[in-house]
Design a protein around this motif. Structure first.
Motif, PDB file in Angstrom:
ATOM      1  N   GLY A 501       0.818  -1.211   0.000  1.00 41.15           N
ATOM      2  CA  GLY A 501       0.000   0.000   0.000  1.00 41.15           C
ATOM      3  C   GLY A 501       0.848   1.256   0.000  1.00 41.15           C
ATOM      4  N   VAL A 502       1.916   1.255   0.778  1.00 44.13           N
ATOM      5  CA  VAL A 502       2.833   2.405   0.788  1.00 44.13           C
ATOM      6  C   VAL A 502       3.471   2.573  -0.582  1.00 44.13           C
ATOM      7  CG1 VAL A 502       4.990   3.285   1.745  1.00 44.13           C
ATOM      8  CG2 VAL A 502       3.270   2.292   3.264  1.00 44.13           C
ATOM      9  N   ARG A 503       3.882   1.463  -1.199  1.00 45.15           N
ATOM     10  CA  ARG A 503       4.507   1.534  -2.518  1.00 45.15           C
ATOM     11  C   ARG A 503       3.541   2.135  -3.549  1.00 45.15           C
ATOM     12  NH1 ARG A 503       8.786  -0.774  -5.419  1.00 45.15           N
ATOM     13  NH2 ARG A 503       9.742  -0.847  -3.348  1.00 45.15           N
ATOM     14  N   LEU A 504       2.286   1.727  -3.494  1.00 42.29           N
ATOM     15  CA  LEU A 504       1.293   2.285  -4.412  1.00 42.29           C
ATOM     16  C   LEU A 504       1.136   3.793  -4.203  1.00 42.29           C
ATOM     17  CD1 LEU A 504      -1.511  -0.419  -4.363  1.00 42.29           C
ATOM     18  CD2 LEU A 504      -0.285   0.370  -6.381  1.00 42.29           C
ATOM     19  N   ASN A 505       1.174   4.224  -2.956  1.00 48.22           N
ATOM     20  CA  ASN A 505       1.016   5.653  -2.667  1.00 48.22           C
ATOM     21  C   ASN A 505       2.166   6.476  -3.219  1.00 48.22           C
ATOM     22  OD1 ASN A 505      -1.476   6.033  -1.497  1.00 48.22           O
ATOM     23  ND2 ASN A 505      -0.765   5.533   0.569  1.00 48.22           N
ATOM     24  N   THR A 506       3.359   5.882  -3.317  1.00 44.85           N
ATOM     25  CA  THR A 506       4.494   6.628  -3.876  1.00 44.85           C
ATOM     26  C   THR A 506       4.311   6.894  -5.364  1.00 44.85           C
ATOM     27  OG1 THR A 506       5.756   4.598  -4.361  1.00 44.85           O
ATOM     28  CG2 THR A 506       6.087   5.623  -2.197  1.00 44.85           C
ATOM     29  N   HIS A 507       3.392   6.153  -5.999  1.00 47.76           N
ATOM     30  CA  HIS A 507       3.104   6.354  -7.420  1.00 47.76           C
ATOM     31  C   HIS A 507       1.793   7.129  -7.616  1.00 47.76           C
ATOM     32  CE1 HIS A 507       6.422   3.863  -8.748  1.00 47.76           C
ATOM     33  NE2 HIS A 507       6.036   2.922  -7.899  1.00 47.76           N
ATOM     34  N   GLY A 508       1.457   7.928  -6.630  1.00 46.95           N
ATOM     35  CA  GLY A 508       0.285   8.781  -6.782  1.00 46.95           C
ATOM     36  C   GLY A 508      -0.924   8.335  -6.005  1.00 46.95           C
ATOM     37  N   GLY A 509      -0.878   7.124  -5.452  1.00 51.07           N
ATOM     38  CA  GLY A 509      -1.990   6.652  -4.644  1.00 51.07           C
ATOM     39  C   GLY A 509      -3.152   6.170  -5.483  1.00 51.07           C
ATOM     40  N   ALA A 511      -7.295   3.882  -4.984  1.00 52.21           N
ATOM     41  CA  ALA A 511      -8.233   3.227  -4.072  1.00 52.21           C
ATOM     42  C   ALA A 511      -7.642   1.939  -3.547  1.00 52.21           C
ATOM     43  CB  ALA A 511      -9.553   2.960  -4.799  1.00 52.21           C
ATOM     44  N   ARG A 512      -6.856   1.258  -4.389  1.00 54.56           N
ATOM     45  CA  ARG A 512      -6.250   0.006  -3.970  1.00 54.56           C
ATOM     46  C   ARG A 512      -5.290   0.239  -2.811  1.00 54.56           C
ATOM     47  NH1 ARG A 512      -9.740  -0.110  -7.376  1.00 54.56           N
ATOM     48  NH2 ARG A 512      -8.366   0.893  -8.901  1.00 54.56           N
ATOM     49  N   ALA A 513      -4.531   1.329  -2.858  1.00 54.05           N
ATOM     50  CA  ALA A 513      -3.599   1.626  -1.763  1.00 54.05           C
ATOM     51  C   ALA A 513      -4.349   1.784  -0.456  1.00 54.05           C
ATOM     52  CB  ALA A 513      -2.799   2.888  -2.078  1.00 54.05           C
ATOM     53  N   GLY A 514      -5.468   2.510  -0.507  1.00 52.91           N
ATOM     54  CA  GLY A 514      -6.259   2.691   0.704  1.00 52.91           C
ATOM     55  C   GLY A 514      -6.799   1.382   1.237  1.00 52.91           C
ATOM     56  N   GLU A 515      -7.230   0.498   0.329  1.00 52.56           N
ATOM     57  CA  GLU A 515      -7.761  -0.800   0.757  1.00 52.56           C
ATOM     58  C   GLU A 515      -6.684  -1.646   1.432  1.00 52.56           C
ATOM     59  OE1 GLU A 515      -9.387  -2.539  -2.751  1.00 52.56           O
ATOM     60  OE2 GLU A 515     -10.831  -0.917  -3.068  1.00 52.56           O
ATOM     61  N   LEU A 516      -5.481  -1.603   0.876  1.00 52.51           N
ATOM     62  CA  LEU A 516      -4.392  -2.397   1.455  1.00 52.51           C
ATOM     63  C   LEU A 516      -3.966  -1.842   2.808  1.00 52.51           C
ATOM     64  CD1 LEU A 516      -2.268  -2.948  -1.771  1.00 52.51           C
ATOM     65  CD2 LEU A 516      -3.550  -4.690  -0.522  1.00 52.51           C
ATOM     66  N   LEU A 517      -3.888  -0.518   2.911  1.00 59.51           N
ATOM     67  CA  LEU A 517      -3.469   0.101   4.166  1.00 59.51           C
ATOM     68  C   LEU A 517      -4.531  -0.040   5.249  1.00 59.51           C
ATOM     69  CD1 LEU A 517      -1.753   3.300   2.747  1.00 59.51           C
ATOM     70  CD2 LEU A 517      -0.633   1.396   3.926  1.00 59.51           C
ATOM     71  N   ALA A 518      -5.782  -0.227   4.836  1.00 57.07           N
ATOM     72  CA  ALA A 518      -6.868  -0.368   5.812  1.00 57.07           C
ATOM     73  C   ALA A 518      -7.006  -1.797   6.334  1.00 57.07           C
ATOM     74  CB  ALA A 518      -8.186   0.079   5.183  1.00 57.07           C
ATOM     75  N   ALA A 541     -11.445 -11.294  -1.672  1.00 61.75           N
ATOM     76  CA  ALA A 541     -11.484  -9.837  -1.834  1.00 61.75           C
ATOM     77  C   ALA A 541     -10.077  -9.254  -1.880  1.00 61.75           C
ATOM     78  CB  ALA A 541     -12.280  -9.209  -0.694  1.00 61.75           C
ATOM     79  N   LEU A 542      -9.209  -9.760  -1.028  1.00 58.98           N
ATOM     80  CA  LEU A 542      -7.833  -9.270  -1.017  1.00 58.98           C
ATOM     81  C   LEU A 542      -7.129  -9.621  -2.327  1.00 58.98           C
ATOM     82  CD1 LEU A 542      -5.495  -7.905   0.375  1.00 58.98           C
ATOM     83  CD2 LEU A 542      -5.007 -10.057   1.574  1.00 58.98           C
ATOM     84  N   TRP A 543      -7.377 -10.818  -2.833  1.00 58.50           N
ATOM     85  CA  TRP A 543      -6.780 -11.219  -4.111  1.00 58.50           C
ATOM     86  C   TRP A 543      -7.178 -10.253  -5.223  1.00 58.50           C
ATOM     87  CZ3 TRP A 543      -3.834 -13.072  -7.647  1.00 58.50           C
ATOM     88  CH2 TRP A 543      -4.324 -13.364  -8.935  1.00 58.50           C
ATOM     89  N   GLU A 544      -8.452  -9.874  -5.269  1.00 54.51           N
ATOM     90  CA  GLU A 544      -8.911  -8.952  -6.311  1.00 54.51           C
ATOM     91  C   GLU A 544      -8.214  -7.598  -6.168  1.00 54.51           C
ATOM     92  OE1 GLU A 544     -10.675  -9.494  -8.920  1.00 54.51           O
ATOM     93  OE2 GLU A 544     -11.085 -11.598  -8.417  1.00 54.51           O
ATOM     94  N   THR A 545      -8.035  -7.145  -4.918  1.00 55.57           N
ATOM     95  CA  THR A 545      -7.352  -5.869  -4.690  1.00 55.57           C
ATOM     96  C   THR A 545      -5.908  -5.939  -5.158  1.00 55.57           C
ATOM     97  OG1 THR A 545      -8.759  -5.377  -2.775  1.00 55.57           O
ATOM     98  CG2 THR A 545      -6.668  -4.210  -2.922  1.00 55.57           C
ATOM     99  N   VAL A 546      -5.229  -7.027  -4.823  1.00 54.21           N
ATOM    100  CA  VAL A 546      -3.827  -7.167  -5.202  1.00 54.21           C
ATOM    101  C   VAL A 546      -3.693  -7.266  -6.722  1.00 54.21           C
ATOM    102  CG1 VAL A 546      -1.760  -8.594  -4.970  1.00 54.21           C
ATOM    103  CG2 VAL A 546      -3.274  -8.279  -3.009  1.00 54.21           C
ATOM    104  N   ARG A 547      -4.593  -8.005  -7.351  1.00 56.18           N
ATOM    105  CA  ARG A 547      -4.532  -8.172  -8.806  1.00 56.18           C
ATOM    106  C   ARG A 547      -4.649  -6.810  -9.504  1.00 56.18           C
ATOM    107  NH1 ARG A 547      -8.143  -8.773 -12.726  1.00 56.18           N
ATOM    108  NH2 ARG A 547      -9.913  -8.798 -11.258  1.00 56.18           N
ATOM    109  N   ARG A 548      -5.570  -5.984  -9.036  1.00 52.56           N
ATOM    110  CA  ARG A 548      -5.730  -4.655  -9.623  1.00 52.56           C
ATOM    111  C   ARG A 548      -4.528  -3.760  -9.299  1.00 52.56           C
ATOM    112  NH1 ARG A 548     -11.291  -5.320  -7.628  1.00 52.56           N
ATOM    113  NH2 ARG A 548     -12.660  -5.769  -9.405  1.00 52.56           N
ATOM    114  N   ALA A 549      -3.985  -3.942  -8.091  1.00 56.04           N
ATOM    115  CA  ALA A 549      -2.818  -3.139  -7.700  1.00 56.04           C
ATOM    116  C   ALA A 549      -1.632  -3.439  -8.597  1.00 56.04           C
ATOM    117  CB  ALA A 549      -2.464  -3.416  -6.243  1.00 56.04           C
ATOM    118  N   LEU A 559       7.201  -6.086  -9.303  1.00 52.85           N
ATOM    119  CA  LEU A 559       7.860  -7.109  -8.496  1.00 52.85           C
ATOM    120  C   LEU A 559       7.601  -6.885  -7.005  1.00 52.85           C
ATOM    121  CD1 LEU A 559       9.713  -9.555  -9.103  1.00 52.85           C
ATOM    122  CD2 LEU A 559      11.669  -8.076  -8.629  1.00 52.85           C
ATOM    123  N   ALA A 560       7.285  -5.639  -6.624  1.00 56.67           N
ATOM    124  CA  ALA A 560       7.028  -5.330  -5.212  1.00 56.67           C
ATOM    125  C   ALA A 560       5.798  -6.053  -4.679  1.00 56.67           C
ATOM    126  CB  ALA A 560       6.863  -3.824  -5.031  1.00 56.67           C
ATOM    127  N   ALA A 561       4.917  -6.513  -5.582  1.00 57.78           N
ATOM    128  CA  ALA A 561       3.714  -7.212  -5.139  1.00 57.78           C
ATOM    129  C   ALA A 561       3.961  -8.684  -4.847  1.00 57.78           C
ATOM    130  CB  ALA A 561       2.623  -7.081  -6.206  1.00 57.78           C
TER     131      ALA A 561
END
Length: 872
Positions: A501-509, A511-518, A541-549, A559-561
């Motif tokens: 989630g932090v890594r996603l936020n470094t690229h502009g953030g 909804a997926r980042a928020g879901e992971l951080l929550a 649900a987590l799998w779907e979030t990660v796939r989209r991330a 590779l960070a995922a």
């Protein structure tokens, strides 16, 4: 005191008057701790009595003076490698004076590189210091810089400060190699560097100052001034016993550390004359190994101070090395003792007055490394219980961490007293918290480690410190995933989710980042409870979030995922969900690792799947995955840019998983076809891993281990093959004891096959080795087995001789179990040769020895065997 985490799993501590100069760990922790201190001018700096060294101070200030740009750094080293000679004190005094003169408007900082830590991983390297230095020199800028770019940002900052004529002073303390400092050195001559080391380091462009022990008069002055400070109006410093004072200084080798200690002894005993203390020191003449040069007697000074401590003080002194962090306080001392805090406070103040500990900040003390080594010696000598004090201390940190977490999760306002108190404790104890978490993980107290690391992550989340949150989350996940306990799985999964989630936020953030951080570890824990039954839904649900991330991440950042995908598969596997729930995240992980050319991630993906098949008792599938993982690791080993530490870790995971596979195969042996092939295949994989690690000793042990597994499984031919290979390996390693034990096992496998001639030959070889090693007990066992082997060949007279000598060897070793086995062999041999009377007497000796060995199982076994031969 404020604290921040930095890149590389380190901890940044930036403080005003904190004087922590060295960091020690009783048990190794996964990451080093970096302490950074902003240096203060002379009038504000806090220190002990410092005398002499005028020429040395002048030399250092000559280098630091901005008017002279001929050189920009100085290495302060110690002659004869002495610790406690005053290198750090000289650097501090000189730096404080330079700051007082206004020479460094860009800032002045002190960094302890911990270069002489026993564990190499605790020695601070340049990449671990960039974040802390940026934080200290640029108002916390290091918190906002990606760890990969911190080195560039650090040098750009120094260059820009130089262009603005804002010189910076770096004091790099306690370096053991030039490599620890080379990449930290500024490129501009406007900046200045002071390095201290027990070695004379060669650093380009530096001047070297070799620091010797104090001159005799300076030693005398130090003792006098220190005694005046500790014991005002003390007549002894101006009395007639000048000879005694000089002799005392000489016996301390004019070493500042020892001088401070004996002065504290004088202050604590007003009636003690310096000459009397010198006599006592001479009589107690023993030396701390670290400082043994044939003249100095530092351990003797420690002995004298220690023997004057009250019993409770002495016990606390011995237990303090159990504290894993860089400094300790009243609460932690009380936990070590199992006492009340007011008692611990009094004891700590007493130890500080005796100079057996040093006061470093409000409510914080430390032990000098030499004194800590001395305390560890005493703890071992007195056989102090270490387990209970350590458990109390770790439980203290875990309990306090839980309180911090709860205070933040309740949504209280920032000015709520509970929140303020929790954060104040956290800031004060953060370096200790990291060290305690490492210690807890080392000693398999995973729950305590996770509670501490969760608190670290929650505070960083509360403060919006993304880089630190990612770092704490990664460490929490590493600790949790190292355990096979299903209760740790939610922590690992949550940690990896926060990290991504932090890594996603470094690229502009997104909804997926928020879901992971929550994602909440607590909610995951509930969903994985079989009684809840929500695991499938939440992991889907987590799998779907990660796939989209993954789709949102650019290029190689995908590779960070992979770590989160691995953890998602591992969690589904441990939760007993369907195979496709495990397979789909691993397919995506493999695709990302493969497209990035990351052979190590490819290998780890296959290892995760192999462990899943082991849990399902799908042995052939597990072995197939291990084969593919082996190929990936071999590819990684052939690459010049492979992370060596990570490669080693994965080699070890491969051999561990191969062992698990073998044990799983044995569990289902009744319904598994081709068991022996599976065992030998697992052995081959484990052996390849140890060969990849370059460990011939472990490779030989692996051969012997898998031979025993085959032996117990009834696969005797495979056991013989592996034992024979182990014999060859131990011969090449010249390990006679291991070789002899393996030969005994080889003989047993031959005997089970009915191959009695090679069985006897193997025992004879083992016997010669045991005799050569002088191991009478092992010799007795080998001779007794040899007697049985000779009986199998019908060679009764030789069997009688072997059994007789076995009984003699067991008697010499005072080994009653061995005497029982030897007497049994003799009874059987005598009975077979027709000498029944002698056989019955030997049988009685066997039963009597078994009783004296207090081994009921042995007694029953011997009695049954004798009955079968009609000898009882």
């Amino acid at each position: 005191m404020t604290a921040r985490a930095s890149a590389g799993g380190s901890v940044v501590q930036a403080a005003r008057d904190v004087r922590i100069t060295e960091v020690h760990h009783h048990a190794p922790t996964p990451e080093a701790i970096v302490l950074v201190e902003r240096l203060q001018p002379t009038a504000e700096a806090v220190g002990e009595v410092f005398v002499g060294r005028d020429d040395e101070i002048g030399s250092v200030l000559g280098v630091l003076d901005p008017r002279h740009e001929a050189t920009a750094m100085m290495v302060v080293s110690a002659v004869s490698g002495l610790a406690g000679i005053g290198k750090t004190a000289l650097a501090r005094v000189s730096a404080a004076e330079a700051v007082a003169r206004g020479w460094f408007p860009g800032g002045a900082v002190f960094v302890d590189l911990n270069g002489y830590a026993l564990q190499p991983e605790q020695r601070i390297q340049p990449h671990q210091t960039y974040g802390p230095l940026l934080h200290a020199l640029d108002d916390g800028a290091g918190d906002r810089v990606d760890p990969r770019h911190q080195a560039v940002r650090y040098h750009r900052l120094l260059d820009s400060l130089a262009a603005e004529s804002r010189s910076v002073l770096l004091v790099l303390d306690n370096a053991s190699t030039s490599a620890q400092v080379a990449d930290l050195l500024p490129r501009s001559r406007r900046h200045r560097v002071v390095i201290t080391s027990r070695h004379t380091l060669t650093v380009r462009g530096s001047r070297t100052l070799d620091l010797r022990t104090l001159a005799g008069q300076d030693s005398l002055t130090l003792v006098r001034r220190q005694l005046e400070q500790l014991s005002a109006w003390d007549d002894r410093v101006h009395g007639d016993d000048l000879t005694g004072l000089r002799r005392l200084c000489a016996l301390c080798g004019h070493l500042p550390l020892a001088l401070h200690i004996v002065t504290a002894l004088l202050a604590g005993a007003p009636g003690l004359a310096p000459a009397e203390l010198a006599d006592e020191l001479a009589r107690a003449h023993s030396r701390l190994d670290l400082l043994d040069d044939g003249e100095r007697s530092v351990r003797a000074a420690f002995d004298l101070s220690y023997h004057r401590l009250a019993p409770d003080q002495a016990r606390l002194f011995r237990l303090l090395p159990l504290h894993p962090g860089p400094h300790f306080g009243i609460d932690s001392a009380a936990e070590l003792l199992g006492s009340r805090t007011h008692q611990a406070r009094l004891l700590l103040h007493g130890l500080a007055r005796s100079h057996m500990i040093e006061h470093v900040a409000a409510g914080a003390w430390r032990q000098h490394d030499l004194i800590r080594d001395y305390a560890i010696e005493l703890m071992a000598r007195d056989q102090d219980d270490q387990q209970e004090p350590s458990e109390r201390l770790l439980n203290h940190y875990a309990t306090k961490s839980t309180a911090v977490t709860q205070a933040l999760r309740e949504g209280l306002p920032p000015d709520d007293p509970r929140v303020r108190e929790a954060l104040a404790w956290f800031d004060r104890e953060l370096p200790n918290l990291h060290a305690a978490a490492g210690t807890a993980a080392t000693f398999d107290d995973v729950d305590a480690a996770l509670r501490m690391l969760d608190a670290v992550a929650q505070v960083h989340r509360h403060r919006g410190q993304s880089a630190e949150l990612a770092e704490a989350a990664a460490r929490m996940a590493d600790v949790a995933s190292s355990s096979d306990d299903v209760h740790s799985t939610p922590w690992a999964l949550a940690g990896r989710a926060w990290e991504l989630g932090v890594r996603l936020n470094t690229h502009g953030g997104s909804a997926r980042a928020g879901e992971l951080l929550a994602l909440s570890a607590e909610s995951l824990r509930r969903s994985l409870d079989p009684a809840d039954g929500a695991a499938h839904e939440q992991l889907t649900a987590l799998w779907e979030t990660v796939r989209r991330a993954v789709a949102e991440l650019p290029g190689t950042d995908k590779l960070a995922a992979v770590p989160l995908l691995h953890e998602l598969a591992r969690t589904a596997s441990m939760a007993g969900l369907e195979d496709y729930m495990v397979a789909r995240p691993l397919r995506l992980a493999l695709a990302q690792a493969g497209s990035s050319g990351d052979h190590l991630s490819v290998a780890l993906t296959h290892l995760v799947k192999a462990r899943h098949w082991v849990r399902r008792h799908r042995i052939p599938e597990a072995l197939s995955r291990l084969d593919v993982a082996l190929k990936a690791l071999l590819c990684a080993a052939g690459s010049t840019d492979t992370d060596a530490a990570r490669l080693e870790h994965l080699w070890r995971q491969l051999t561990e998983t191969a062992n698990r596979t073998a044990y799983a195969a044995l569990e289902i042996r009744d319904r598994l076809r081709h068991l022996r092939d599976h065992l030998e295949r697992a052995a081959s994989l484990s052996l390849a891993a140890w060969q990849g690690l370059g460990s011939a000793e472990h490779a030989a042990a692996t051969l012997s281990h898998f031979a025993e597994l085959c032996h117990h499984a009834g696969h005797l031919l495979g056991a013989v093959r592996l034992y024979a290979k182990a014999v060859t390996a131990y011969e090449e390693l010249e390990r006679p004891k291991d070789l002899a034990r393996t030969l005994v096992n080889l003989s047993a496998a031959y005997t089970a096959l009915g191959e009695h001639v090679p069985a006897v030959e193997a025992l004879k070889r083992a016997l010669r080795l045991f005799v050569g090693e002088g191991d009478r007990s092992a010799e007795s066992q080998a001779r007794a087995l040899l007697a049985h082997g000779l009986l199998n060949l019908g060679r009764e007279s030789e069997a009688i001789d072997a059994a007789t000598r076995a009984e003699e060897a067991a008697a010499d070793a005072d080994d009653y179990a061995g005497r029982a086995s030897a007497a049994l062999a003799l009874a059987l041999a005598l009975g077979r040769s027709g000498r029944r009377g002698h056989a019955e007497r030997a049988a009685q000796r066997a039963l009597q020895a078994a009783r004296r060995a207090m081994r009921p199982d042995l007694s029953r076994s011997i009695r049954n065997r004798l009955r079968s031969e009609d000898l009882v």
